[in-house]
Design a protein around this motif. Structure first.
Motif, PDB file in Angstrom:
ATOM      1  N   THR A   1       0.828  -1.216   0.000  1.00  0.00           N
ATOM      2  CA  THR A   1       0.000   0.000   0.000  1.00  0.00           C
ATOM      3  C   THR A   1       0.858   1.260   0.000  1.00  0.00           C
ATOM      4  OG1 THR A   1      -1.731  -1.189   1.211  1.00  0.00           O
ATOM      5  CG2 THR A   1      -1.875   1.214   1.182  1.00  0.00           C
ATOM      6  N   ASP A   2       1.983   1.238   0.704  1.00  0.00           N
ATOM      7  CA  ASP A   2       2.871   2.405   0.720  1.00  0.00           C
ATOM      8  C   ASP A   2       3.430   2.685  -0.672  1.00  0.00           C
ATOM      9  OD1 ASP A   2       2.417   2.559   3.429  1.00  0.00           O
ATOM     10  OD2 ASP A   2       4.293   1.578   3.993  1.00  0.00           O
ATOM     11  N   ALA A   3       3.806   1.631  -1.379  1.00  0.00           N
ATOM     12  CA  ALA A   3       4.324   1.810  -2.738  1.00  0.00           C
ATOM     13  C   ALA A   3       3.234   2.340  -3.671  1.00  0.00           C
ATOM     14  CB  ALA A   3       4.873   0.487  -3.263  1.00  0.00           C
ATOM     15  N   ILE A   4       1.994   1.889  -3.469  1.00  0.00           N
ATOM     16  CA  ILE A   4       0.879   2.381  -4.279  1.00  0.00           C
ATOM     17  C   ILE A   4       0.688   3.878  -4.050  1.00  0.00           C
ATOM     18  CG2 ILE A   4      -1.614   2.225  -4.664  1.00  0.00           C
ATOM     19  CD1 ILE A   4      -1.420  -0.734  -3.794  1.00  0.00           C
ATOM     20  N   GLN A   5       0.770   4.297  -2.792  1.00  0.00           N
ATOM     21  CA  GLN A   5       0.635   5.719  -2.481  1.00  0.00           C
ATOM     22  C   GLN A   5       1.734   6.530  -3.163  1.00  0.00           C
ATOM     23  OE1 GLN A   5      -1.488   7.693  -1.251  1.00  0.00           O
ATOM     24  NE2 GLN A   5      -0.214   9.531  -1.069  1.00  0.00           N
ATOM     25  N   ASN A   6       2.966   6.044  -3.129  1.00  0.00           N
ATOM     26  CA  ASN A   6       4.067   6.748  -3.795  1.00  0.00           C
ATOM     27  C   ASN A   6       3.871   6.786  -5.310  1.00  0.00           C
ATOM     28  OD1 ASN A   6       5.451   7.279  -1.398  1.00  0.00           O
ATOM     29  ND2 ASN A   6       6.509   5.311  -1.439  1.00  0.00           N
ATOM     30  N   LEU A   7       3.390   5.680  -5.871  1.00  0.00           N
ATOM     31  CA  LEU A   7       3.126   5.651  -7.314  1.00  0.00           C
ATOM     32  C   LEU A   7       2.055   6.672  -7.684  1.00  0.00           C
ATOM     33  CD1 LEU A   7       3.513   4.285 -10.112  1.00  0.00           C
ATOM     34  CD2 LEU A   7       1.748   2.636  -9.421  1.00  0.00           C
ATOM     35  N   ASN A   8       1.044   6.798  -6.835  1.00  0.00           N
ATOM     36  CA  ASN A   8      -0.068   7.709  -7.095  1.00  0.00           C
ATOM     37  C   ASN A   8       0.376   9.168  -7.148  1.00  0.00           C
ATOM     38  OD1 ASN A   8      -2.930   8.124  -7.479  1.00  0.00           O
ATOM     39  ND2 ASN A   8      -3.039   8.893  -5.387  1.00  0.00           N
ATOM     40  N   GLU A   9       1.529   9.455  -6.577  1.00  0.00           N
ATOM     41  CA  GLU A   9       2.023  10.830  -6.588  1.00  0.00           C
ATOM     42  C   GLU A   9       2.682  11.209  -7.908  1.00  0.00           C
ATOM     43  OE1 GLU A   9       4.533  11.131  -3.171  1.00  0.00           O
ATOM     44  OE2 GLU A   9       2.877  10.831  -1.739  1.00  0.00           O
ATOM     45  N   ILE A  10       3.055  10.210  -8.723  1.00  0.00           N
ATOM     46  CA  ILE A  10       3.685  10.522 -10.010  1.00  0.00           C
ATOM     47  C   ILE A  10       2.840  10.079 -11.205  1.00  0.00           C
ATOM     48  CG2 ILE A  10       5.992  10.353  -9.012  1.00  0.00           C
ATOM     49  CD1 ILE A  10       6.259   7.660 -10.599  1.00  0.00           C
ATOM     50  N   GLN A  11       1.863   9.196 -10.948  1.00  0.00           N
ATOM     51  CA  GLN A  11       1.018   8.708 -12.033  1.00  0.00           C
ATOM     52  C   GLN A  11      -0.309   8.231 -11.433  1.00  0.00           C
ATOM     53  OE1 GLN A  11       1.947   4.173 -13.426  1.00  0.00           O
ATOM     54  NE2 GLN A  11       3.211   5.669 -14.456  1.00  0.00           N
ATOM     55  N   ARG A  12      -1.377   8.462 -12.140  1.00  0.00           N
ATOM     56  CA  ARG A  12      -2.705   8.159 -11.592  1.00  0.00           C
ATOM     57  C   ARG A  12      -2.848   6.689 -11.207  1.00  0.00           C
ATOM     58  NH1 ARG A  12      -7.029   9.893 -15.944  1.00  0.00           N
ATOM     59  NH2 ARG A  12      -5.737   8.397 -17.092  1.00  0.00           N
ATOM     60  N   VAL A  13      -3.434   6.470 -10.045  1.00  0.00           N
ATOM     61  CA  VAL A  13      -3.820   5.125  -9.619  1.00  0.00           C
ATOM     62  C   VAL A  13      -5.308   5.186  -9.263  1.00  0.00           C
ATOM     63  CG1 VAL A  13      -3.483   3.253  -7.975  1.00  0.00           C
ATOM     64  CG2 VAL A  13      -1.517   4.613  -8.730  1.00  0.00           C
ATOM     65  N   PHE A  14      -6.104   4.368  -9.904  1.00  0.00           N
ATOM     66  CA  PHE A  14      -7.538   4.364  -9.668  1.00  0.00           C
ATOM     67  C   PHE A  14      -7.927   3.239  -8.703  1.00  0.00           C
ATOM     68  CE2 PHE A  14      -7.174   6.405 -13.843  1.00  0.00           C
ATOM     69  CZ  PHE A  14      -8.027   7.499 -13.689  1.00  0.00           C
ATOM     70  N   ALA A  15      -9.072   3.411  -8.075  1.00  0.00           N
ATOM     71  CA  ALA A  15      -9.706   2.346  -7.300  1.00  0.00           C
ATOM     72  C   ALA A  15     -10.994   1.964  -8.023  1.00  0.00           C
ATOM     73  CB  ALA A  15     -10.005   2.812  -5.880  1.00  0.00           C
ATOM     74  N   TYR A  16     -11.266   0.677  -8.077  1.00  0.00           N
ATOM     75  CA  TYR A  16     -12.486   0.224  -8.756  1.00  0.00           C
ATOM     76  C   TYR A  16     -13.298  -0.650  -7.805  1.00  0.00           C
ATOM     77  CZ  TYR A  16     -15.675  -1.602 -12.254  1.00  0.00           C
ATOM     78  OH  TYR A  16     -16.813  -1.935 -12.956  1.00  0.00           O
ATOM     79  N   ASP A  17     -14.539  -0.250  -7.579  1.00  0.00           N
ATOM     80  CA  ASP A  17     -15.465  -0.984  -6.716  1.00  0.00           C
ATOM     81  C   ASP A  17     -16.041  -2.150  -7.522  1.00  0.00           C
ATOM     82  OD1 ASP A  17     -17.269  -1.831  -4.847  1.00  0.00           O
ATOM     83  OD2 ASP A  17     -18.549  -0.044  -4.930  1.00  0.00           O
ATOM     84  N   PHE A  18     -15.348  -3.277  -7.460  1.00  0.00           N
ATOM     85  CA  PHE A  18     -15.709  -4.390  -8.347  1.00  0.00           C
ATOM     86  C   PHE A  18     -17.021  -5.045  -7.930  1.00  0.00           C
ATOM     87  CE2 PHE A  18     -12.823  -6.175  -5.112  1.00  0.00           C
ATOM     88  CZ  PHE A  18     -13.550  -7.251  -4.638  1.00  0.00           C
ATOM     89  N   GLU A  19     -17.686  -5.640  -8.914  1.00  0.00           N
ATOM     90  CA  GLU A  19     -18.926  -6.364  -8.675  1.00  0.00           C
ATOM     91  C   GLU A  19     -18.616  -7.817  -8.313  1.00  0.00           C
ATOM     92  OE1 GLU A  19     -22.317  -5.221 -11.389  1.00  0.00           O
ATOM     93  OE2 GLU A  19     -20.617  -4.565 -12.606  1.00  0.00           O
TER      94      GLU A  19
END
Length: 294
Positions: A230-248
């Protein structure tokens, strides 16, 4: 556009919640009725269009490799006894080209994903965690891949959890949405009770661009003294978009005892040959328990 054809399945955990059963058996091999939990994960990946899978294992996980290997003695025995229905089920677990790499030290989920970096190379890829089984008309991972193909960005699978459960998960701080897809301001790993920015919890399905490895490579220690994905995802989100998807779909938590038992019961009820007898057993147990309480 590079398509998502590779997937990582981390399976190096010690399975301490299921001791003593997992002292000698990997928790990923614990069966839901008649199928190991990890096979559900592999089948979801395949049904989502994944062609190459790497499983990150640890010490004592050889049973996983054996399960997905070819077993000629067993198959010949089933052929001789004309047990062709069972033969087909056995072959489902050996008709997949799966690779393995060992996580030599238990440094956390982020480190387990990083261990597979050379297998992934410079391609987008998926990560599927074995503690979550999802039943859906469209496979959960396929839903995320569809979103990746629209955005060319990393996509994290989420679902809503109760307020008193947010401290157990990575939580997203959403910033606007389009249908079920959310832009995200922050990703927070297991926030303290009462501090979660939302109820959207990360549920063990991810599609990443390869840039995530730039941050995993730093081996930064996070919550619990481990390298957190999760920490790496947060860092990635600061340089390139990271989306969340509420899957069915319905998500089952097989990473703890009560969820595992619930999943086993619900899946067993989907077997026509088991449903009637199982309902009778459950009814009798409830009646005995009610009588005992009185």
């Amino acid at each position: 556009m590079k398509t998502v054809k590779k997937a990582i399945i981390p399976a190096a955990g010690l399975g301490t919640r299921f001791l003593p059963a997992t002292k000698a058996m990997p928790k990923e091999m614990l069966p839901i009725v008649d199928k190991p939990t990890i096979q559900y994960i592999v089948e979801e990946a395949i049904d989502s269009g994944i062609e190459d899978i790497i499983i990150v294992t640890g010490k004592g996980k050889r049973a996983i490799e054996d399960h997905f290997d070819y077993t000629p003695e067993l198959e010949n025995n089933l052929i001789e006894k004309e047990k062709f229905d069972i033969l087909e089920k056995v072959r489902q677990s050996s008709n997949v080209d799966i690779h393995y790499i060992r996580q030599k030290e238990p440094k956390g989920l982020g480190h387990a994903v990083w261990c597979a970096r050379n297998f992934i190379g410079n391609e987008p890829f998926a990560v599927l965690l074995g503690d979550d089984i999802v039943q859906a008309d469209t496979p959960c991972l396929r839903q995320l891949i569809n979103q990746y193909e629209q955005t060319l960005s990393s996509v994290i699978g989420v679902q809503t959890v109760a307020d008193n459960q947010t401290h157990r998960y990575g939580i997203v701080d959403p910033n606007g949405n389009k249908d079920r897809r959310y832009e995200v301001s922050n990703f927070v790993e297991k926030p303290a009770p009462g501090t979660a920015p939302s109820n959207l919890a990360i549920m063990g399905r991810y599609v990443f661009t390869p840039e995530i490895f730039k941050f995993l490579e730093k081996q930064e220690i996070g919550a619990g003294g481990e390298i957190q994905l999760t920490d790496a995802i947060q860092n990635l989100n600061e340089i390139q978009r990271v989306f969340a998807y509420d899957f069915e779909g319905k998500r089952y938590d097989v990473g703890e005892k009560l969820g595992f038992i619930q999943t086993t019961l619900e899946f067993a009820l989907q077997y026509p040959e088991l449903k009637g007898d199982l309902l009778n057993i459950m009814k009798n147990l409830l009646e005995k328990e009610a009588a005992h309480i009185k």
